[in-house]
Design an enzyme around this catalytic site. Structure first.
Site, PDB file in Angstrom:
ATOM      1  N   PRO A 205       0.834  -1.214   0.000  1.00 45.75           N
ATOM      2  CA  PRO A 205       0.000   0.000   0.000  1.00 45.75           C
ATOM      3  C   PRO A 205       0.868   1.264   0.000  1.00 45.75           C
ATOM      4  O   PRO A 205       1.850   1.336   0.731  1.00 45.75           O
ATOM      5  CB  PRO A 205      -0.784  -0.108   1.307  1.00 45.75           C
ATOM      6  CG  PRO A 205      -0.654  -1.517   1.751  1.00 45.75           C
ATOM      7  CD  PRO A 205       0.632  -2.032   1.184  1.00 45.75           C
ATOM      8  N   GLU A 206       0.506   2.207  -0.831  1.00 43.05           N
ATOM      9  CA  GLU A 206       1.231   3.471  -0.913  1.00 43.05           C
ATOM     10  C   GLU A 206       0.302   4.594  -0.435  1.00 43.05           C
ATOM     11  O   GLU A 206      -0.768   4.310   0.111  1.00 43.05           O
ATOM     12  CB  GLU A 206       1.711   3.697  -2.356  1.00 43.05           C
ATOM     13  CG  GLU A 206       2.557   2.531  -2.879  1.00 43.05           C
ATOM     14  CD  GLU A 206       3.026   2.704  -4.318  1.00 43.05           C
ATOM     15  OE1 GLU A 206       3.165   3.858  -4.774  1.00 43.05           O
ATOM     16  OE2 GLU A 206       3.247   1.688  -4.989  1.00 43.05           O
TER      17      GLU A 206
END
Ligand SMILES: [Zn+2]
Length: 293
Positions: free
Chosen positions: A2-3
């Site tokens: 996840p960014e």
């Protein structure tokens, strides 16, 4: 992993559900001995119980639960971590590594297949977030600020985008996407970017992050939001994991190379290596493609 768009989606969803709630009980699975980085697992669970969640913030890819009493509970999802909000107990979650019972009967369930996720309970938020670079969506993050970050580094521009101490929140997906939008070769040395290229990259970073946020993130593998739903931005990417497929701009096959040890996707025709790196091994190829384009 996840960014920024994925973590921010989780933060926005969770905030109204957890703000003002008290953590009644915290449990960490014995099969996740490295989940709690600091303090000890026992102290973490003991100190978290009874604390009220005042706010939920994000810094880079970190979720920061601001607690009464002045401490912060930080969560990093890393590769496969999921922080799920459930109306009832976390029973039946296959890779449950930690569970947190809140005073309204709801639970936060931390599910993590690969077990790279990390949590901290710290008195000073700076202890976990202090070294992070600027937030790319902050109004204060100007093209000039990006230019100053890039001009100090001779590493490939992609490596600098991935460096959380340079800019916070960008990972492999959005680095590749931003470089494609900006038409910059991922291997170009950061300090060789022209002012025009730096401006273009600044706009591209904000564009791809904003669009991905609007799509509630990208779910290529494990990412789901706090309710367990996938994002939709994976259907809109330009180059990421599109190796061999035609570039949407010019039709050339998207290529995959390694940059900074990471799989990197780009269009060699739209993103040629510029003159600044003419001494590099790819310079000839870059110029040839540039001429064709
Ligand atoms: Zn292209």
């Amino acid at each position: 992993m996840p960014e920024l768009p994925e973590v921010e989606t989780i933060r926005r969803d969770l905030l109204p559900l957890v703000r003002g709630r008290t953590v009644l009980e915290a449990w960490v699975s014995p099969d996740a001995p490295r989940l709690v980085q600091s303090p000890s697992c026992e102290e973490f669970c003991r100190a978290l119980a009874g604390r009220r969640i005042e706010d939920l913030q994000r810094r880079g890819k970190l979720l920061l639960f601001v607690l009464d009493g002045g401490r912060t509970w930080a969560v990093h999802l890393r590769m496969t971590g999921q922080l799920l909000h459930r109306r009832g107990p976390c029973h039946g979650e296959r890779y449950l590594r930690a569970a947190f019972r809140l005073d309204d009967g709801s639970w936060l369930c931390f599910v993590d297949v690969r077990k790279f996720g990390a949590m901290w309970l710290v008195g000073d938020m700076g202890a976990v977030a202090g070294e992070l670079g600027p937030e790319p969506l902050d109004p204060g993050f100007s093209p000039g600020a990006l230019q100053r970050i890039l001009e100090r580094r001779s590493a490939p521009v992609k490596a600098v985008l991935l460096d959380q101490k340079a800019i916070a929140g960008i990972g492999n997906i959005y680095a590749d996407e931003a470089l494609f939008v900006a038409r910059i070769n991922p291997k170009q040395p950061a300090n060789s970017l022209s002012l025009t290229q730096a401006r273009r990259l600044h706009g591209a970073i904000r564009q791809v992050l904003t669009e991905a946020l609007a799509d509630r993130g990208s779910s290529f593998r494990d990412y789901v939001d706090a309710a367990g739903r996938e994002g939709t931005h994976q259907f809109k990417v330009s180059v990421f994991r599109r190796t061999g497929q035609p570039c949407y701009r010019c039709g050339s096959p998207v290529q995959r190379v390694k940059v900074a040890g990471r799989s990197t996707h780009f269009c060699p025709n739209c993103q040629p290596l510029g003159k600044a790196s003419a001494s590099g091994p790819l310079a000839g190829r870059g110029h040839a493609r540039q001429a064709r384009g």
